[in-house]
Enzyme design. Structure first.
Site, PDB file in Angstrom:
ATOM      1  N   LYS A   1       0.915  -1.309   0.116  1.00 65.18           N
ATOM      2  CA  LYS A   1       0.157  -0.101  -0.064  1.00 65.18           C
ATOM      3  C   LYS A   1       0.837   1.176  -0.004  1.00 65.18           C
ATOM      4  O   LYS A   1       0.268   2.378  -0.411  1.00 65.18           O
ATOM      5  CB  LYS A   1      -1.005   0.078   1.436  1.00 65.18           C
ATOM      6  CG  LYS A   1      -2.203  -0.998   0.796  1.00 65.18           C
ATOM      7  CD  LYS A   1      -3.414  -0.595   1.503  1.00 65.18           C
ATOM      8  CE  LYS A   1      -4.591  -1.332   1.013  1.00 65.18           C
ATOM      9  NZ  LYS A   1      -4.277  -2.947   1.355  1.00 65.18           N
TER      10      LYS A   1
ATOM     11  N   SER B   1       1.048  -9.871  -0.705  1.00 64.25           N
ATOM     12  CA  SER B   1       0.936  -8.594  -0.548  1.00 64.25           C
ATOM     13  C   SER B   1       1.248  -7.820   0.818  1.00 64.25           C
ATOM     14  O   SER B   1       1.511  -6.640   0.903  1.00 64.25           O
ATOM     15  CB  SER B   1      -0.559  -8.361  -0.798  1.00 64.25           C
ATOM     16  OG  SER B   1      -1.260  -9.152  -0.116  1.00 64.25           O
TER      17      SER B   1
HETATM   18  C1  LIG Z   1      -5.090  -3.789   0.956  1.00 65.21           C
HETATM   19  C2  LIG Z   1      -4.660  -5.039   0.897  1.00 65.21           C
HETATM   20  C3  LIG Z   1      -5.072  -5.814  -0.080  1.00 65.21           C
HETATM   21  C4  LIG Z   1      -6.243  -5.528  -1.143  1.00 65.21           C
HETATM   22  O1  LIG Z   1      -5.997  -4.473  -1.787  1.00 65.21           O
HETATM   23  P1  LIG Z   1      -7.280  -3.806  -2.453  1.00 65.21           P
HETATM   24  O2  LIG Z   1      -6.519  -2.648  -3.254  1.00 65.21           O
HETATM   25  O3  LIG Z   1      -8.166  -3.227  -1.243  1.00 65.21           O
HETATM   26  O4  LIG Z   1      -7.957  -4.601  -3.349  1.00 65.21           O
HETATM   27  C5  LIG Z   1      -4.291  -7.286  -0.073  1.00 65.21           C
HETATM   28  N1  LIG Z   1      -3.394  -7.685   0.739  1.00 65.21           N
HETATM   29  C6  LIG Z   1      -3.009  -6.818   1.501  1.00 65.21           C
HETATM   30  C7  LIG Z   1      -2.215  -6.936   2.377  1.00 65.21           C
HETATM   31  C8  LIG Z   1      -3.613  -5.578   1.940  1.00 65.21           C
HETATM   32  O5  LIG Z   1      -3.162  -4.580   2.758  1.00 65.21           O
END
Ligand SMILES: *Cc1c(COP(=O)(O)O)cnc(C)c1O
Length: 330
Positions: free
Chosen positions: A55, A312
């Site tokens: 993010k 992510s």
């Molecule tokens: C926010 C997030 C997501 C999903 O992202 P979106 O843009 O809301 O679809 C996936 N994995 C992690 C670790 C996140 O923080």
């Protein structure tokens, strides 16, 4: 060419803006998963970001774009958001790096460790109300009465383009990628990656993975308009939350760039988290394990393919890890 609002030029601009602030993360081949699925399984390590999740890309891009467009003085009232998780940390970190004041509004129910994590990154926290909705009402008040600027967690083309720089990196590091499997909540991550991948290599499949309960994007795609769902506790808590009652960009973008969409159970998420820890020696949160969970739970046939999984984020506590182990039975 594309009318979904995120073009290649915006992605390359984002890449230039985030260089030096967000890490260009490695794409690592997993020997054990590749052998297990008779495929090339590649792991995109967003866990290497300084805040532990992707993010940061979107937050830095939006903030840097605002500074470019309006000048730093116009942002002297600061930026504001209402996220308890990875987005709140990203905004706090990005703002302190770029010299803009940041305020994160959190409900009084948010645990002290999450508050401390945001404060440690240089963000100021305001405790307000008894729910995330009440915290968000405070954000709206600060925007209209104090001239603060909202950095939303996904529904802005600048945030989406920031996350989409992951797609540019994937295409460079593996130009013949067959498929990318992405956790999907608000759609900034999948929308951005999908915009990049479909512009460069349309044949590469983009697979979204949502939670099996409380998945607002799943219901909204089905209904054709934003749907509100009740939030439920999940190992993949970063995939919880709504898509916004008047979603402006990500619902449409996700519909255009996503080829298939799967849901995963808590048990499959738990098993995938433990697998990634035990075999890859990487600690990931549930939201980051849903790609592996989807291959396993749906028996996806990936034989002979090059498949990227987006790890992510790594925001997981020991107690959540214990819960995952108990559910996975390992
Ligand atoms: C926010 C997030 C997501 C999903 O992202 P979106 O843009 O809301 O679809 C996936 N994995 C992690 C670790 C996140 O923080």
């Amino acid at each position: 060419m594309h009318d979904h609002g995120v073009c290649l030029e915006m992605l390359y601009q984002a890449r230039r803006r985030i260089a030096g602030e967000a890490v260009r993360t490695p794409l690592e081949r997993s020997a054990s998963l590749s052998a297990r699925f008779d495929a090339d399984i590649l792991l995109k390590l967003e866990t290497c970001q300084p805040t532990g999740a992707f993010k940061l890309r979107g937050a830095v891009n939006m903030l840097a774009a605002l500074i470019e467009d309006r000048g730093r003085e116009a942002l002297s009232a600061g930026v504001v958001t209402a996220s308890t998780g990875n987005h709140g940390r990203a905004v706090a970190h990005a703002a302190s790096r770029l010299g803009v004041p940041a305020l994160v509004c959190l409900s009084r129910l948010v645990p002290a460790n999450k508050v401390a994590a945001i404060e440690a990154l240089g963000g100021e926290v305001r405790r307000v109300g008894a729910s995330q909705d009440e915290a968000f009402s405070e954000v709206e008040r600060l925007v209209s009465e104090r001239g603060m600027t909202l950095i939303p967690p996904f529904d802005d083309p600048r945030v989406v383009a920031g996350q989409g720089t992951i797609g540019l990196e994937l295409m460079e590091d593996c130009p013949d990628l067959d498929r990318v499997i992405v956790g999907l909540s608000g759609g900034g991550l999948l929308g951005g990656i999908g915009a990049a991948v479909k512009a460069i290599r349309p044949a590469c499949r983009v697979t979204g993975v949502s939670l099996s309960r409380g998945a607002a994007m799943w219901e909204s795609l089905k209904a054709g308009h934003p749907v509100e769902v009740e939030e439920v506790e999940s190992l993949g808590d970063s995939l919880g939350g709504g898509i916004g009652r008047d979603n402006r960009s990500t619902l449409r973008l996700v519909r255009e760039v996503m080829d298939d969409h799967l849901q995963v159970s808590e048990r499959a998420i738990a098993a995938a988290m433990v697998d990634i820890l035990e075999q890859e020696k990487r600690l990931v949160e549930g939201a980051a394990a849903v790609g592996l969970a989807a291959i396993e739970e749906h028996g996806l046939d990936v034989r002979g393919q090059r498949v990227a999984l987006i790890l992510s984020g790594n925001a997981v506590s020991l107690s959540t890890l214990d819960r995952a182990r108990a559910l996975a039975g390992r």
